[in-house]
Design an enzyme around this catalytic site. Sequence first.
Site, short mmCIF file in Angstrom:
data_model
loop_
_atom_site.label_atom_id
_atom_site.label_comp_id
_atom_site.label_asym_id
_atom_site.label_seq_id
_atom_site.Cartn_x
_atom_site.Cartn_y
_atom_site.Cartn_z
N ARG A 499 17.72 111.71 25.98
CA ARG A 499 18.95 112.04 26.19
C ARG A 499 19.41 113.57 26.69
O ARG A 499 18.88 114.59 26.26
CB ARG A 499 19.98 111.91 24.88
CG ARG A 499 19.81 110.45 24.27
CD ARG A 499 20.33 109.46 25.24
NE ARG A 499 21.78 109.35 25.43
CZ ARG A 499 22.37 108.58 26.03
NH1 ARG A 499 21.85 107.78 26.93
NH2 ARG A 499 23.78 108.56 26.31
N VAL A 500 20.41 113.68 27.30
CA VAL A 500 20.87 114.87 27.87
C VAL A 500 22.27 115.28 27.49
O VAL A 500 22.66 116.55 27.27
CB VAL A 500 20.86 115.30 29.49
CG1 VAL A 500 19.65 115.24 29.84
CG2 VAL A 500 21.91 114.27 30.25
N ASP A 501 22.75 114.30 26.49
CA ASP A 501 24.02 114.76 25.86
C ASP A 501 23.86 114.92 24.35
O ASP A 501 22.91 114.97 24.05
CB ASP A 501 25.10 113.60 26.33
CG ASP A 501 24.54 111.99 25.79
OD1 ASP A 501 23.57 112.07 25.15
OD2 ASP A 501 25.06 111.19 26.27
N ASP A 502 24.85 114.56 23.52
CA ASP A 502 24.77 115.22 22.15
C ASP A 502 24.50 113.35 21.56
O ASP A 502 25.39 113.15 20.49
CB ASP A 502 26.14 115.59 21.73
CG ASP A 502 26.03 116.99 22.16
OD1 ASP A 502 25.12 117.68 22.48
OD2 ASP A 502 27.23 117.44 22.34
N VAL A 503 23.74 112.98 22.12
CA VAL A 503 23.13 111.64 21.27
C VAL A 503 21.64 111.82 20.87
O VAL A 503 20.87 112.38 21.76
CB VAL A 503 23.55 110.55 22.22
CG1 VAL A 503 22.95 109.15 21.60
CG2 VAL A 503 25.07 110.31 22.40
#
Length: 631
Positions: A499-503
């Site tokens: 993941r590149v997001d906050d997940v």
Amino acid sequence: MYKRSVEDPAGFWADIASEFYWKEKWGQRVCSENLDVRKGNVKIEWFKGGITNICYNCLDRNIEAGLGDKVAIYWEANDPGVDATLTYSQLLQQVCQLANYLKDIGVKKGDAVIIYLPMLMELPIAMLACARIGAVHSVVFAGFSSESLAQRIMDCKPKVVITSNAVKRGPKAIHLKDIVDAALDECAKSGISVDVCLTYENQSAMTRENTKWQDGRDIWWQDVVPKYPTKCEVEWVDAEDPLFLLYTSGSTGKPKGVLHTTGGYMVHTATTFKYAFDYKPSDVYWCTADCGWITGHSYVTYGPMLNGASVVVFEGAPTYPDSGRSWDIVDKYKVTIFYTAPTLVRSLMRDGNEYVTRYSRKSLRVLGSVGEPINPSAWRWFFNVVGDSRCPISDTWWQTETGGFMITPLPGAWPQKPGSATFPFFGVQPVIVDEKGVEIEGECSGYLCIKSSWPGAFRTLYGDHERYETTYFKPFPGYYFTGDGCSRDKDGYHWLTGRVDDVINVSGHRIGTAEVESALVSHPQCAEAAVVGVEHEVKGQGIYAFVTLVEGVPYSEELRKSLVLAVRKQIGAFAAPDKIHWAPGLPKTRSGKIMRRILRKIASRQLDELGDTSTLADPGVVDQLIALADC
């Protein structure tokens, strides 16, 4: 086939769709779409105007083709030696009985039904019964807490909740009905009430006498469902009518209700199952996923049954009574296709080869992996030890949102590389873009996006189309943004990098950092929390939490345990932090944004890679955190 699927997607998918039963054929256009937010609302439609029913295609169509006496489900209980089977004809009868009951209590086309069941045969039965009458099912994984369940009930306002009184996972019983009761109490406080709680009596885990009961609302499944007729008329629906809602973690903390519709999803799941596992009618297929996740929707229930497959459904834990249980089940049912998650592969690998080699496993033909990228050493162990170096591995990349496989090997079609998802499935056009959204050619790494739609794509987030557009289509206008990083090697193979997001991806389950943070902050002694993912040898990623306590509260082991418990209670055990790191302060920019990049480096002890910390409001915080790393 791939060439045709991208040059003539309408013709390609129309030919495949024609193999299913349609009461009425779709209109002029096979697909109409707009993925570009600059050109108006995002909209995806496949086979619009086509009238069908996925339950009919899973069951009646196969029975009419002569498969009535074929086993649809081999059910293996948590305790060894306890099992059951249903043929396609028997399954249809049970589905019809439940469907008739649901109709009788007023469930109509378009109504929501929440299903909070363990892996009993009743779980796929409940999904198929909803689909038969056009109701929209929302399965909630039976490991979620009462708070998480209540959140989902309040969002979709179901007519009925279907659950079981309890389930055994390994040696311990989990009282599911108590969790549902607590969730329904929580909902009542917000003015949301559910009329019926249909409860399956799972005798091996708990008796009726010990189950808490609310007369008038709670109904025993065994008292009512078997009295209904075994035939039930099908509710014919449009291809674009909703089939199910499935809530998934987002980066803001509030779960997103991913909405899938009927026709495109049916065609996509059936086709991916058939080709990615090289399915043959003689196969016995076992996917270890729970139906509470997308894998259990697409590749336990719908995909396999649309192909008339025999499916193993396992109630228990894969390491109970010992780590050989999976291979015991493989030998018992002569499983030919085995689909699981890297986290299970890694945990079995750690337990040692003797648990594997004491079983024959000679029935195995194809292995599969899902949920997160599989690291090369686990891939090789899976291939060499479990598959005796003779079974190809379908290392599938896809998401709750995509409905079905997107990038995956096709067994035998091209060489594999351990840890690579290889090439796109038919009709899928992945691109790698840079920060500015410019497509990068050749060998590269960047953000994984998909251009143009595919039949299994989700159509919206329930009740929040704006969030759907903002999360998935605004980051790179004109594309679907996956939220994943990806690199492509010189041979064109795709390597997913996470993941590149906050997940965070823990054991193949997506958990939003914001969800865990808000659970921690709800603890009266926690002032602030920041959560990051860190490498974990079994789970892929572990949850690492930096916690700032209320002024004057001392650090203690008890408090650490109590913080972990707060997360377990609010989200579920699978989201419990692996490490609580005491933080007198958090590294923030002058505008107040927490610098997670720095926290990730501290968490993974990459202290020589902290980079420039001079822009922080208080650079001294970093040294304090490093000093407290092992406290």
